[in-house]
Design a protein around this motif. Structure first.
Motif, PDB file in Angstrom:
ATOM      1  N   ARG A  35       0.849  -1.189   0.000  1.00 45.27           N
ATOM      2  CA  ARG A  35       0.000   0.000   0.000  1.00 45.27           C
ATOM      3  C   ARG A  35       0.879   1.231   0.000  1.00 45.27           C
ATOM      4  O   ARG A  35       1.950   1.237   0.591  1.00 45.27           O
ATOM      5  CB  ARG A  35      -0.923   0.019   1.211  1.00 45.27           C
ATOM      6  CG  ARG A  35      -1.938  -1.082   1.171  1.00 45.27           C
ATOM      7  CD  ARG A  35      -2.923  -1.033   2.301  1.00 45.27           C
ATOM      8  NE  ARG A  35      -2.494  -0.235   3.429  1.00 45.27           N
ATOM      9  CZ  ARG A  35      -3.290   0.123   4.416  1.00 45.27           C
ATOM     10  NH1 ARG A  35      -4.528  -0.257   4.422  1.00 45.27           N
ATOM     11  NH2 ARG A  35      -2.839   0.844   5.420  1.00 45.27           N
ATOM     12  N   TRP A  69     -11.713  15.297  -8.806  1.00 40.14           N
ATOM     13  CA  TRP A  69     -10.747  14.451  -8.103  1.00 40.14           C
ATOM     14  C   TRP A  69      -9.508  14.227  -8.949  1.00 40.14           C
ATOM     15  O   TRP A  69      -8.383  14.150  -8.429  1.00 40.14           O
ATOM     16  CB  TRP A  69     -11.374  13.124  -7.675  1.00 40.14           C
ATOM     17  CG  TRP A  69     -12.248  13.284  -6.472  1.00 40.14           C
ATOM     18  CD1 TRP A  69     -13.610  13.125  -6.404  1.00 40.14           C
ATOM     19  CD2 TRP A  69     -11.839  13.669  -5.151  1.00 40.14           C
ATOM     20  NE1 TRP A  69     -14.050  13.388  -5.129  1.00 40.14           N
ATOM     21  CE2 TRP A  69     -12.985  13.726  -4.337  1.00 40.14           C
ATOM     22  CE3 TRP A  69     -10.611  13.980  -4.580  1.00 40.14           C
ATOM     23  CZ2 TRP A  69     -12.936  14.060  -2.984  1.00 40.14           C
ATOM     24  CZ3 TRP A  69     -10.569  14.311  -3.236  1.00 40.14           C
ATOM     25  CH2 TRP A  69     -11.718  14.353  -2.452  1.00 40.14           C
ATOM     26  N   TYR A  98      -0.765   9.085  -7.948  1.00 38.99           N
ATOM     27  CA  TYR A  98      -2.092   8.874  -7.394  1.00 38.99           C
ATOM     28  C   TYR A  98      -3.154   9.107  -8.465  1.00 38.99           C
ATOM     29  O   TYR A  98      -3.016   9.975  -9.321  1.00 38.99           O
ATOM     30  CB  TYR A  98      -2.357   9.829  -6.222  1.00 38.99           C
ATOM     31  CG  TYR A  98      -1.509   9.556  -5.007  1.00 38.99           C
ATOM     32  CD1 TYR A  98      -1.539   8.316  -4.383  1.00 38.99           C
ATOM     33  CD2 TYR A  98      -0.692  10.535  -4.477  1.00 38.99           C
ATOM     34  CE1 TYR A  98      -0.768   8.072  -3.260  1.00 38.99           C
ATOM     35  CE2 TYR A  98       0.076  10.302  -3.353  1.00 38.99           C
ATOM     36  CZ  TYR A  98       0.036   9.058  -2.755  1.00 38.99           C
ATOM     37  OH  TYR A  98       0.786   8.808  -1.644  1.00 38.99           O
ATOM     38  N   VAL A 101      -9.409   8.468  -8.001  1.00 37.95           N
ATOM     39  CA  VAL A 101     -10.125   7.531  -7.124  1.00 37.95           C
ATOM     40  C   VAL A 101      -9.361   7.347  -5.815  1.00 37.95           C
ATOM     41  O   VAL A 101      -9.957   7.325  -4.735  1.00 37.95           O
ATOM     42  CB  VAL A 101     -10.342   6.173  -7.831  1.00 37.95           C
ATOM     43  CG1 VAL A 101     -10.909   5.136  -6.881  1.00 37.95           C
ATOM     44  CG2 VAL A 101     -11.250   6.355  -9.036  1.00 37.95           C
ATOM     45  N   GLN A 102      -8.028   7.235  -5.878  1.00 38.51           N
ATOM     46  CA  GLN A 102      -7.238   7.085  -4.660  1.00 38.51           C
ATOM     47  C   GLN A 102      -7.347   8.329  -3.779  1.00 38.51           C
ATOM     48  O   GLN A 102      -7.449   8.221  -2.561  1.00 38.51           O
ATOM     49  CB  GLN A 102      -5.774   6.826  -5.002  1.00 38.51           C
ATOM     50  CG  GLN A 102      -5.517   5.439  -5.555  1.00 38.51           C
ATOM     51  CD  GLN A 102      -4.089   5.279  -6.041  1.00 38.51           C
ATOM     52  OE1 GLN A 102      -3.593   6.114  -6.789  1.00 38.51           O
ATOM     53  NE2 GLN A 102      -3.436   4.212  -5.593  1.00 38.51           N
ATOM     54  N   LYS A 139      -9.878  10.484  -3.739  1.00 43.37           N
ATOM     55  CA  LYS A 139     -11.231  10.515  -3.192  1.00 43.37           C
ATOM     56  C   LYS A 139     -11.351   9.556  -2.016  1.00 43.37           C
ATOM     57  O   LYS A 139     -11.884   9.917  -0.960  1.00 43.37           O
ATOM     58  CB  LYS A 139     -12.239  10.146  -4.281  1.00 43.37           C
ATOM     59  CG  LYS A 139     -13.663  10.049  -3.782  1.00 43.37           C
ATOM     60  CD  LYS A 139     -14.604   9.589  -4.875  1.00 43.37           C
ATOM     61  CE  LYS A 139     -16.014   9.414  -4.339  1.00 43.37           C
ATOM     62  NZ  LYS A 139     -16.931   8.930  -5.367  1.00 43.37           N
ATOM     63  N   THR A 140     -10.835   8.347  -2.181  1.00 46.09           N
ATOM     64  CA  THR A 140     -10.906   7.340  -1.128  1.00 46.09           C
ATOM     65  C   THR A 140     -10.147   7.794   0.115  1.00 46.09           C
ATOM     66  O   THR A 140     -10.644   7.671   1.242  1.00 46.09           O
ATOM     67  CB  THR A 140     -10.355   5.993  -1.623  1.00 46.09           C
ATOM     68  OG1 THR A 140     -11.118   5.578  -2.759  1.00 46.09           O
ATOM     69  CG2 THR A 140     -10.403   4.932  -0.545  1.00 46.09           C
ATOM     70  N   LYS A 141      -8.956   8.341  -0.078  1.00 44.54           N
ATOM     71  CA  LYS A 141      -8.167   8.805   1.051  1.00 44.54           C
ATOM     72  C   LYS A 141      -8.881   9.934   1.777  1.00 44.54           C
ATOM     73  O   LYS A 141      -8.937   9.948   3.014  1.00 44.54           O
ATOM     74  CB  LYS A 141      -6.779   9.277   0.573  1.00 44.54           C
ATOM     75  CG  LYS A 141      -5.857   9.658   1.709  1.00 44.54           C
ATOM     76  CD  LYS A 141      -5.592   8.456   2.607  1.00 44.54           C
ATOM     77  CE  LYS A 141      -4.627   8.789   3.717  1.00 44.54           C
ATOM     78  NZ  LYS A 141      -4.362   7.620   4.557  1.00 44.54           N
ATOM     79  N   GLN A 168     -12.145  10.603   1.818  1.00 51.06           N
ATOM     80  CA  GLN A 168     -13.316  10.063   2.500  1.00 51.06           C
ATOM     81  C   GLN A 168     -12.929   9.329   3.776  1.00 51.06           C
ATOM     82  O   GLN A 168     -13.618   9.429   4.794  1.00 51.06           O
ATOM     83  CB  GLN A 168     -14.099   9.144   1.565  1.00 51.06           C
ATOM     84  CG  GLN A 168     -14.817   9.882   0.463  1.00 51.06           C
ATOM     85  CD  GLN A 168     -15.472   8.944  -0.529  1.00 51.06           C
ATOM     86  OE1 GLN A 168     -15.049   7.812  -0.728  1.00 51.06           O
ATOM     87  NE2 GLN A 168     -16.529   9.442  -1.169  1.00 51.06           N
ATOM     88  N   ASN A 169     -11.812   8.605   3.740  1.00 50.22           N
ATOM     89  CA  ASN A 169     -11.341   7.908   4.939  1.00 50.22           C
ATOM     90  C   ASN A 169     -10.891   8.893   6.012  1.00 50.22           C
ATOM     91  O   ASN A 169     -11.118   8.657   7.206  1.00 50.22           O
ATOM     92  CB  ASN A 169     -10.213   6.938   4.595  1.00 50.22           C
ATOM     93  CG  ASN A 169     -10.707   5.732   3.837  1.00 50.22           C
ATOM     94  OD1 ASN A 169     -11.882   5.393   3.875  1.00 50.22           O
ATOM     95  ND2 ASN A 169      -9.812   5.092   3.114  1.00 50.22           N
ATOM     96  N   SER A 216     -14.097  10.260   7.532  1.00 48.54           N
ATOM     97  CA  SER A 216     -14.707   9.221   8.357  1.00 48.54           C
ATOM     98  C   SER A 216     -13.959   9.067   9.679  1.00 48.54           C
ATOM     99  O   SER A 216     -14.580   8.993  10.746  1.00 48.54           O
ATOM    100  CB  SER A 216     -14.707   7.897   7.596  1.00 48.54           C
ATOM    101  OG  SER A 216     -15.199   6.867   8.397  1.00 48.54           O
TER     102      SER A 216
END
Length: 118
Positions: A46, A79, A94, A97-98, A100-102, A104-105, A108
Motif C-alpha cells: 500500500r 478528483w 495517485y 479515485v485514490q 477521493k478514497t483517502k 473520504q477515509n 470518516s
C-alpha cells in the motif's frame, strides 16, 4: 553521515509561499528531482501518504469545495484535478479515485475520533 533531508516549497494561488523542511524517514525517499515521494509498505504494497501530501489533498479539496457542490462539474474530473496537483508537486502517481478514497477515509476517521474524544 549524509544529509537526507528535503526542502519543499509550495506556492498557493494567492502567491503565498509555504516552505517545509522534511527529514527523511523510512516512509519517504527523495527522488532524483529532490521532490519527496512515498514508498510502498512492504507488508501489503500500500502507498503511504506523507503529512505534506495529506495537507495538499485537504487544501485542494477545500479550494474546490464550491465546484464540488454548485458548479455541475463532474466529481471524477475534480478528483482527477486534485490528483494531478499532488502528482505534480510530489512526483507520485495517485489517481483521482485514490485521492477521493483517502479523503473520504480522513473525514470518516475524523468523525469517529470526534465521537470518542468529545
Amino acid at each position: 553521515m549524509a544529509n537526507n533531508n528535503a526542502l519543499i516549497t509550495f506556492v498557493s494561488a494567492n502567491n503565498n509561499a509555504l516552505v517545509a523542511f522534511v527529514s527523511n524517514t523510512n516512509n519517504i525517499v527523495p527522488n532524483t528531482n529532490n521532490i519527496v515521494t512515498n514508498n510502498t509498505n512492504n507488508n501489503n504494497n500500500r502507498l503511504l501518504w506523507t503529512n505534506l501530501q495529506l495537507d495538499v489533498l485537504i487544501n485542494e479539496r477545500r479550494r474546490l469545495n464550491f465546484d464540488f457542490h454548485y458548479s455541475g462539474c463532474s466529481h471524477v474530473t475534480l478528483w482527477n484535478i486534485i490528483a494531478a496537483k499532488i502528482n505534480t508537486i510530489f512526483g507520485t502517481n495517485y489517481t483521482g479515485v485514490q485521492c477521493k478514497t483517502k479523503f473520504q477515509n480522513l473525514v470518516s476517521q475524523y468523525h469517529v475520533n470526534k465521537k470518542i474524544y468529545i
